[in-house]
Design a protein around this motif. Structure first.
Motif, PDB file in Angstrom:
ATOM      1  N   GLU A 181       0.853  -1.077  -0.005  1.00  0.00           N
ATOM      2  CA  GLU A 181      -0.011   0.180  -0.087  1.00  0.00           C
ATOM      3  C   GLU A 181       0.831   1.236  -0.172  1.00  0.00           C
ATOM      4  N   ASN A 207      -0.710  -3.102  -7.362  1.00  0.00           N
ATOM      5  CA  ASN A 207      -2.272  -3.503  -7.595  1.00  0.00           C
ATOM      6  C   ASN A 207      -2.436  -4.765  -7.516  1.00  0.00           C
ATOM      7  N   ASP A 212      -6.300  -5.758  -6.607  1.00  0.00           N
ATOM      8  CA  ASP A 212      -6.914  -4.836  -7.379  1.00  0.00           C
ATOM      9  C   ASP A 212      -6.607  -5.376  -9.018  1.00  0.00           C
ATOM     10  N   ALA A 215      -7.183  -2.271 -11.769  1.00  0.00           N
ATOM     11  CA  ALA A 215      -6.318  -1.187 -11.758  1.00  0.00           C
ATOM     12  C   ALA A 215      -4.947  -1.735 -12.215  1.00  0.00           C
TER      13      ALA A 215
END
Length: 388
Positions: A181, A207, A212, A215
Protein backbone atom coordinates in the motif's frame (compact mmCIF):
# COMPACT_ATOMS: atom_id res chain seq x y z
CA UNK A 1 24.98 3.85 -1.21
CA UNK A 2 24.87 6.73 -3.67
CA UNK A 3 27.20 9.70 -3.56
CA UNK A 4 26.05 13.20 -4.37
CA UNK A 5 26.59 12.49 -8.06
CA UNK A 6 24.22 9.53 -7.98
CA UNK A 7 27.02 7.05 -8.71
CA UNK A 8 27.21 3.65 -7.15
CA UNK A 9 30.48 2.78 -5.45
CA UNK A 10 31.57 -0.81 -6.16
CA UNK A 11 34.87 -0.88 -4.36
CA UNK A 12 36.93 -1.20 -7.54
CA UNK A 13 40.06 0.91 -7.82
CA UNK A 14 41.02 1.44 -11.47
CA UNK A 15 44.66 1.98 -10.46
CA UNK A 16 45.10 -1.22 -8.47
CA UNK A 17 47.30 -2.86 -11.13
CA UNK A 18 50.15 -1.13 -12.94
CA UNK A 19 53.10 -2.01 -15.15
CA UNK A 20 56.71 -1.56 -14.07
CA UNK A 21 59.47 0.04 -16.17
CA UNK A 22 60.10 -3.25 -17.94
CA UNK A 23 56.47 -3.63 -18.91
CA UNK A 24 55.71 -6.44 -16.46
CA UNK A 25 52.79 -6.22 -14.00
CA UNK A 26 53.58 -4.82 -10.58
CA UNK A 27 51.72 -6.49 -7.72
CA UNK A 28 50.39 -3.56 -5.78
CA UNK A 29 48.62 -5.75 -3.24
CA UNK A 30 45.00 -5.58 -2.22
CA UNK A 31 45.28 -1.98 -1.09
CA UNK A 32 46.20 -0.69 -4.52
CA UNK A 33 49.25 1.42 -5.41
CA UNK A 34 51.02 3.27 -2.65
CA UNK A 35 49.54 6.69 -2.12
CA UNK A 36 50.91 9.70 -0.36
CA UNK A 37 49.20 10.92 2.79
CA UNK A 38 46.31 13.24 1.85
CA UNK A 39 46.79 16.93 2.48
CA UNK A 40 43.77 18.79 1.14
CA UNK A 41 40.08 18.44 1.94
CA UNK A 42 39.48 16.95 -1.50
CA UNK A 43 42.23 14.38 -1.00
CA UNK A 44 40.93 13.43 2.45
CA UNK A 45 37.46 13.01 1.03
CA UNK A 46 38.74 10.78 -1.79
CA UNK A 47 40.76 8.75 0.74
CA UNK A 48 37.65 8.35 2.87
CA UNK A 49 35.68 7.02 -0.09
CA UNK A 50 38.41 4.49 -0.87
CA UNK A 51 38.39 3.34 2.75
CA UNK A 52 34.61 3.06 2.74
CA UNK A 53 34.71 1.01 -0.46
CA UNK A 54 37.06 -1.37 1.36
CA UNK A 55 34.73 -1.58 4.39
CA UNK A 56 37.27 0.30 6.53
CA UNK A 57 34.61 2.26 8.32
CA UNK A 58 36.77 3.72 11.10
CA UNK A 59 39.36 4.98 8.65
CA UNK A 60 36.65 6.36 6.39
CA UNK A 61 35.11 8.31 9.27
CA UNK A 62 38.49 9.76 10.20
CA UNK A 63 39.13 10.85 6.61
CA UNK A 64 35.71 12.45 6.25
CA UNK A 65 36.12 14.21 9.61
CA UNK A 66 39.41 15.69 8.45
CA UNK A 67 37.95 16.69 5.07
CA UNK A 68 35.12 18.45 6.88
CA UNK A 69 37.55 20.24 9.18
CA UNK A 70 39.72 21.49 6.31
CA UNK A 71 36.75 22.48 4.14
CA UNK A 72 35.22 24.41 7.04
CA UNK A 73 38.48 26.21 7.72
CA UNK A 74 38.67 27.17 4.06
CA UNK A 75 35.08 28.41 4.04
CA UNK A 76 34.13 25.94 1.31
CA UNK A 77 30.54 25.10 2.24
CA UNK A 78 29.92 22.94 -0.82
CA UNK A 79 32.93 20.73 -0.11
CA UNK A 80 32.03 20.58 3.58
CA UNK A 81 28.50 19.50 2.65
CA UNK A 82 29.93 16.77 0.45
CA UNK A 83 32.07 15.47 3.32
CA UNK A 84 29.03 15.46 5.60
CA UNK A 85 27.03 13.56 3.00
CA UNK A 86 29.79 10.96 2.70
CA UNK A 87 30.05 10.64 6.47
CA UNK A 88 26.32 10.08 6.75
CA UNK A 89 26.54 7.36 4.11
CA UNK A 90 29.40 5.76 6.02
CA UNK A 91 27.34 5.67 9.23
CA UNK A 92 24.56 3.79 7.45
CA UNK A 93 26.83 1.35 5.64
CA UNK A 94 28.52 0.42 8.91
CA UNK A 95 25.25 -0.89 10.35
CA UNK A 96 24.12 -2.58 7.16
CA UNK A 97 21.73 -1.53 4.43
CA UNK A 98 21.84 1.92 2.95
CA UNK A 99 19.80 5.05 2.57
CA UNK A 100 17.78 3.42 -0.19
CA UNK A 101 16.37 0.78 2.18
CA UNK A 102 13.36 2.29 3.98
CA UNK A 103 12.39 -0.50 6.36
CA UNK A 104 10.35 -0.23 9.55
CA UNK A 105 12.05 1.34 12.55
CA UNK A 106 14.89 -0.98 13.63
CA UNK A 107 14.79 -2.64 17.01
CA UNK A 108 18.51 -2.48 17.67
CA UNK A 109 19.42 0.71 19.51
CA UNK A 110 22.82 0.92 17.85
CA UNK A 111 21.29 0.72 14.40
CA UNK A 112 18.71 3.38 15.19
CA UNK A 113 21.40 5.62 16.64
CA UNK A 114 23.51 5.23 13.49
CA UNK A 115 20.56 6.20 11.30
CA UNK A 116 19.83 9.23 13.49
CA UNK A 117 23.49 10.27 13.29
CA UNK A 118 23.37 9.90 9.50
CA UNK A 119 20.26 12.07 9.38
CA UNK A 120 22.10 14.69 11.45
CA UNK A 121 24.95 14.67 8.92
CA UNK A 122 22.54 15.02 6.00
CA UNK A 123 20.80 17.88 7.81
CA UNK A 124 24.12 19.64 8.39
CA UNK A 125 24.96 19.15 4.71
CA UNK A 126 21.66 20.74 3.72
CA UNK A 127 22.30 23.69 6.02
CA UNK A 128 25.69 24.25 4.39
CA UNK A 129 24.77 23.72 0.75
CA UNK A 130 21.31 22.28 -0.03
CA UNK A 131 21.37 19.56 -2.69
CA UNK A 132 18.94 17.08 -4.13
CA UNK A 133 21.17 14.18 -3.08
CA UNK A 134 21.27 15.29 0.56
CA UNK A 135 17.47 15.63 0.68
CA UNK A 136 17.15 12.27 -1.11
CA UNK A 137 19.40 10.41 1.34
CA UNK A 138 17.84 12.08 4.38
CA UNK A 139 14.37 11.29 3.12
CA UNK A 140 15.15 7.61 2.70
CA UNK A 141 16.94 7.44 6.04
CA UNK A 142 13.91 9.02 7.74
CA UNK A 143 11.73 6.39 6.11
CA UNK A 144 13.84 3.73 7.80
CA UNK A 145 12.86 5.23 11.13
CA UNK A 146 9.19 5.16 10.15
CA UNK A 147 8.91 8.96 9.82
CA UNK A 148 7.07 8.81 6.52
CA UNK A 149 5.72 12.35 6.54
CA UNK A 150 9.16 13.94 7.00
CA UNK A 151 10.57 11.48 4.49
CA UNK A 152 7.98 12.50 1.91
CA UNK A 153 8.77 16.19 2.41
CA UNK A 154 12.47 15.50 1.83
CA UNK A 155 11.84 13.43 -1.28
CA UNK A 156 9.61 16.16 -2.71
CA UNK A 157 12.45 18.65 -2.20
CA UNK A 158 14.87 16.21 -3.82
CA UNK A 159 12.55 15.88 -6.82
CA UNK A 160 12.24 19.66 -7.10
CA UNK A 161 16.03 19.78 -7.38
CA UNK A 162 16.02 17.27 -10.21
CA UNK A 163 17.09 14.27 -8.17
CA UNK A 164 16.02 11.39 -10.39
CA UNK A 165 13.07 9.32 -9.28
CA UNK A 166 13.03 9.51 -5.45
CA UNK A 167 9.48 8.22 -5.03
CA UNK A 168 10.10 5.37 -7.44
CA UNK A 169 13.16 4.38 -5.40
CA UNK A 170 11.29 4.52 -2.10
CA UNK A 171 8.31 2.72 -3.61
CA UNK A 172 10.55 -0.10 -4.81
CA UNK A 173 12.03 -0.45 -1.34
CA UNK A 174 8.58 -0.52 0.27
CA UNK A 175 7.50 -3.17 -2.24
CA UNK A 176 10.53 -5.32 -1.46
CA UNK A 177 9.64 -5.05 2.23
CA UNK A 178 6.07 -6.20 1.48
CA UNK A 179 4.47 -2.81 2.20
CA UNK A 180 2.48 -2.69 -1.03
CA UNK A 181 0.00 0.00 0.00
CA UNK A 182 2.85 2.38 0.84
CA UNK A 183 4.61 1.35 -2.37
CA UNK A 184 1.48 2.03 -4.42
CA UNK A 185 1.20 5.50 -2.94
CA UNK A 186 4.80 6.27 -3.86
CA UNK A 187 4.42 4.92 -7.40
CA UNK A 188 1.37 7.18 -7.77
CA UNK A 189 3.48 10.15 -6.68
CA UNK A 190 6.14 9.14 -9.20
CA UNK A 191 3.52 8.95 -11.96
CA UNK A 192 2.14 12.37 -11.08
CA UNK A 193 5.63 13.85 -11.28
CA UNK A 194 7.17 12.00 -14.22
CA UNK A 195 4.53 9.87 -15.99
CA UNK A 196 7.27 7.22 -16.27
CA UNK A 197 6.66 3.74 -17.66
CA UNK A 198 8.50 2.07 -14.75
CA UNK A 199 6.21 3.77 -12.25
CA UNK A 200 3.11 2.48 -14.04
CA UNK A 201 4.58 -1.01 -14.28
CA UNK A 202 5.59 -1.10 -10.63
CA UNK A 203 2.23 0.27 -9.50
CA UNK A 204 0.60 -2.43 -11.59
CA UNK A 205 2.61 -5.03 -9.67
CA UNK A 206 1.56 -3.51 -6.35
CA UNK A 207 -2.10 -3.40 -7.40
CA UNK A 208 -1.93 -7.01 -8.53
CA UNK A 209 -0.51 -8.13 -5.18
CA UNK A 210 -3.19 -6.09 -3.40
CA UNK A 211 -5.90 -7.85 -5.42
CA UNK A 212 -6.99 -4.85 -7.51
CA UNK A 213 -6.85 -6.65 -10.84
CA UNK A 214 -8.66 -3.98 -12.85
CA UNK A 215 -6.25 -1.27 -11.68
CA UNK A 216 -3.31 -3.55 -12.41
CA UNK A 217 -4.53 -4.05 -15.99
CA UNK A 218 -4.83 -0.31 -16.51
CA UNK A 219 -1.35 0.31 -15.14
CA UNK A 220 0.25 -2.39 -17.28
CA UNK A 221 -1.50 -1.04 -20.38
CA UNK A 222 -0.21 2.46 -19.56
CA UNK A 223 3.31 1.07 -19.13
CA UNK A 224 3.08 -0.61 -22.54
CA UNK A 225 1.95 2.69 -24.08
CA UNK A 226 5.37 3.92 -22.93
CA UNK A 227 7.29 0.76 -23.83
CA UNK A 228 10.07 2.75 -25.48
CA UNK A 229 11.12 3.82 -21.97
CA UNK A 230 11.49 0.23 -20.73
CA UNK A 231 14.85 -1.56 -21.03
CA UNK A 232 13.29 -4.80 -22.30
CA UNK A 233 10.73 -3.11 -24.53
CA UNK A 234 7.90 -4.19 -22.23
CA UNK A 235 8.47 -7.96 -22.17
CA UNK A 236 8.10 -8.31 -18.40
CA UNK A 237 5.04 -6.08 -18.38
CA UNK A 238 3.43 -8.27 -21.04
CA UNK A 239 4.06 -11.36 -18.91
CA UNK A 240 2.50 -9.69 -15.87
CA UNK A 241 -0.46 -8.49 -17.91
CA UNK A 242 -1.04 -12.04 -19.12
CA UNK A 243 -1.69 -13.02 -15.53
CA UNK A 244 -4.56 -10.54 -15.03
CA UNK A 245 -6.15 -10.20 -18.47
CA UNK A 246 -8.44 -12.46 -20.50
CA UNK A 247 -6.16 -11.99 -23.54
CA UNK A 248 -3.36 -13.89 -21.83
CA UNK A 249 -2.27 -15.75 -24.97
CA UNK A 250 -1.88 -12.54 -26.97
CA UNK A 251 0.29 -10.94 -24.30
CA UNK A 252 2.46 -14.04 -23.89
CA UNK A 253 3.01 -14.32 -27.63
CA UNK A 254 4.06 -10.68 -27.81
CA UNK A 255 6.44 -11.31 -24.93
CA UNK A 256 7.73 -14.38 -26.77
CA UNK A 257 8.38 -12.29 -29.89
CA UNK A 258 10.38 -9.81 -27.82
CA UNK A 259 12.38 -12.54 -26.13
CA UNK A 260 13.29 -14.13 -29.46
CA UNK A 261 14.29 -10.81 -31.02
CA UNK A 262 16.47 -10.24 -27.94
CA UNK A 263 18.15 -13.60 -28.75
CA UNK A 264 16.70 -15.23 -25.67
CA UNK A 265 15.18 -17.93 -27.86
CA UNK A 266 14.48 -20.51 -25.18
CA UNK A 267 12.62 -18.00 -23.02
CA UNK A 268 10.62 -17.11 -26.12
CA UNK A 269 9.78 -20.74 -26.78
CA UNK A 270 8.76 -21.21 -23.15
CA UNK A 271 6.45 -18.19 -23.32
CA UNK A 272 4.95 -19.46 -26.58
CA UNK A 273 4.37 -22.88 -25.04
CA UNK A 274 2.61 -21.23 -22.08
CA UNK A 275 0.40 -19.26 -24.49
CA UNK A 276 -0.97 -22.30 -26.32
CA UNK A 277 -3.52 -23.47 -23.71
CA UNK A 278 -5.23 -20.06 -23.78
CA UNK A 279 -5.13 -19.60 -27.57
CA UNK A 280 -7.99 -20.66 -29.83
CA UNK A 281 -6.81 -23.19 -32.39
CA UNK A 282 -6.44 -21.80 -35.88
CA UNK A 283 -6.17 -18.15 -34.83
CA UNK A 284 -3.06 -16.06 -35.61
CA UNK A 285 -2.20 -16.07 -31.91
CA UNK A 286 -2.28 -19.87 -31.81
CA UNK A 287 -0.29 -20.24 -35.04
CA UNK A 288 2.35 -17.75 -33.84
CA UNK A 289 2.79 -19.63 -30.58
CA UNK A 290 2.78 -23.02 -32.29
CA UNK A 291 5.34 -21.91 -34.91
CA UNK A 292 7.73 -20.63 -32.23
CA UNK A 293 7.49 -23.89 -30.30
CA UNK A 294 8.05 -25.95 -33.46
CA UNK A 295 10.98 -23.74 -34.47
CA UNK A 296 12.51 -24.04 -31.02
CA UNK A 297 12.33 -27.83 -31.08
CA UNK A 298 13.77 -27.91 -34.60
CA UNK A 299 16.67 -25.71 -33.54
CA UNK A 300 17.39 -27.81 -30.47
CA UNK A 301 17.38 -30.98 -32.57
CA UNK A 302 19.61 -29.45 -35.25
CA UNK A 303 22.04 -28.18 -32.62
CA UNK A 304 22.14 -31.59 -30.93
CA UNK A 305 20.48 -30.48 -27.68
CA UNK A 306 17.57 -32.91 -27.80
CA UNK A 307 13.98 -32.20 -26.86
CA UNK A 308 13.24 -29.52 -24.30
CA UNK A 309 11.63 -31.29 -21.36
CA UNK A 310 10.01 -28.02 -20.26
CA UNK A 311 7.94 -27.81 -23.46
CA UNK A 312 4.60 -29.46 -22.75
CA UNK A 313 3.01 -29.13 -26.18
CA UNK A 314 2.77 -32.07 -28.60
CA UNK A 315 5.08 -30.83 -31.35
CA UNK A 316 3.81 -33.36 -33.89
CA UNK A 317 0.24 -32.23 -33.29
CA UNK A 318 1.33 -28.62 -33.63
CA UNK A 319 2.93 -29.38 -37.00
CA UNK A 320 -0.28 -31.00 -38.21
CA UNK A 321 -2.34 -28.04 -37.06
CA UNK A 322 0.01 -25.58 -38.73
CA UNK A 323 -0.07 -27.55 -42.00
CA UNK A 324 -3.83 -27.17 -42.12
CA UNK A 325 -3.90 -23.49 -41.09
CA UNK A 326 -3.93 -20.36 -43.21
CA UNK A 327 -0.70 -18.81 -41.94
CA UNK A 328 0.73 -15.31 -42.32
CA UNK A 329 3.61 -15.36 -44.78
CA UNK A 330 6.43 -15.00 -42.17
CA UNK A 331 4.94 -17.78 -40.02
CA UNK A 332 4.55 -20.07 -43.03
CA UNK A 333 8.17 -19.47 -44.06
CA UNK A 334 9.39 -20.24 -40.55
CA UNK A 335 7.43 -23.50 -40.41
CA UNK A 336 8.80 -24.54 -43.81
CA UNK A 337 12.33 -23.69 -42.67
CA UNK A 338 12.00 -25.97 -39.66
CA UNK A 339 11.03 -28.87 -41.93
CA UNK A 340 13.72 -28.21 -44.54
CA UNK A 341 10.96 -27.75 -47.12
CA UNK A 342 12.40 -25.86 -50.09
CA UNK A 343 10.37 -27.44 -52.88
CA UNK A 344 8.69 -24.15 -53.79
CA UNK A 345 11.23 -21.53 -52.76
CA UNK A 346 14.02 -21.24 -50.26
CA UNK A 347 12.22 -20.27 -47.01
CA UNK A 348 15.39 -18.66 -45.71
CA UNK A 349 15.42 -16.25 -48.63
CA UNK A 350 11.82 -15.36 -47.82
CA UNK A 351 12.72 -14.85 -44.16
CA UNK A 352 15.80 -12.82 -45.03
CA UNK A 353 13.71 -10.45 -47.15
CA UNK A 354 11.31 -9.62 -44.32
CA UNK A 355 10.94 -5.98 -43.37
CA UNK A 356 11.64 -5.76 -39.68
CA UNK A 357 11.06 -2.75 -37.41
CA UNK A 358 13.92 -0.62 -36.21
CA UNK A 359 12.04 0.17 -33.00
CA UNK A 360 10.68 -2.99 -31.39
CA UNK A 361 9.50 -1.15 -28.29
CA UNK A 362 7.60 1.22 -30.54
CA UNK A 363 5.91 -1.80 -32.12
CA UNK A 364 4.91 -2.95 -28.64
CA UNK A 365 3.50 0.48 -27.82
CA UNK A 366 1.54 0.38 -31.08
CA UNK A 367 0.45 -3.24 -30.48
CA UNK A 368 1.86 -3.98 -33.95
CA UNK A 369 1.88 -7.79 -34.01
CA UNK A 370 2.85 -7.92 -37.68
CA UNK A 371 6.09 -6.05 -37.03
CA UNK A 372 6.88 -8.11 -33.94
CA UNK A 373 6.18 -11.35 -35.81
CA UNK A 374 8.48 -10.37 -38.66
CA UNK A 375 11.30 -9.50 -36.26
CA UNK A 376 10.97 -12.75 -34.33
CA UNK A 377 10.79 -14.89 -37.48
CA UNK A 378 13.85 -13.12 -38.90
CA UNK A 379 15.87 -13.87 -35.76
CA UNK A 380 14.76 -17.50 -35.60
CA UNK A 381 15.53 -17.84 -39.30
CA UNK A 382 19.08 -16.61 -38.72
CA UNK A 383 19.58 -19.14 -35.98
CA UNK A 384 18.10 -22.05 -37.94
CA UNK A 385 20.14 -21.27 -41.05
CA UNK A 386 23.35 -21.87 -39.09
CA UNK A 387 22.41 -25.55 -38.88
CA UNK A 388 20.68 -26.11 -42.21
Amino acid sequence: MDDEGGNRRNGADPETYRLGPDGTPVDAGTDGPERSEPETAVEYREAGRRALAGDEYGTARERFDRALELATAAGDDELAAGALLDRGNARLERVGGDAGDPRPAPDAGTTRAAIEDAIADYTAAIERAPSGRAYFNRGLARARLGDREASTTDLERAAERGEGQPFLVRGNAYAEAGADEAARDDFTRAIERTDAARAYSNRGNANRRLGDVAAAREDYAAALDRATELPDGGRRVLVELAGVDDRAATHRVRAAFLAVTGRDLWRGVSLADAALPDADSGTPTWSDAAALVVAGEALREAAGYGRDAAVEADVSALRSGLAAADLPMPTAALVRATAGDDTEADPFETIGALETPDDLAGAVADRDDRALRAAAVAEFGRQLRLYR
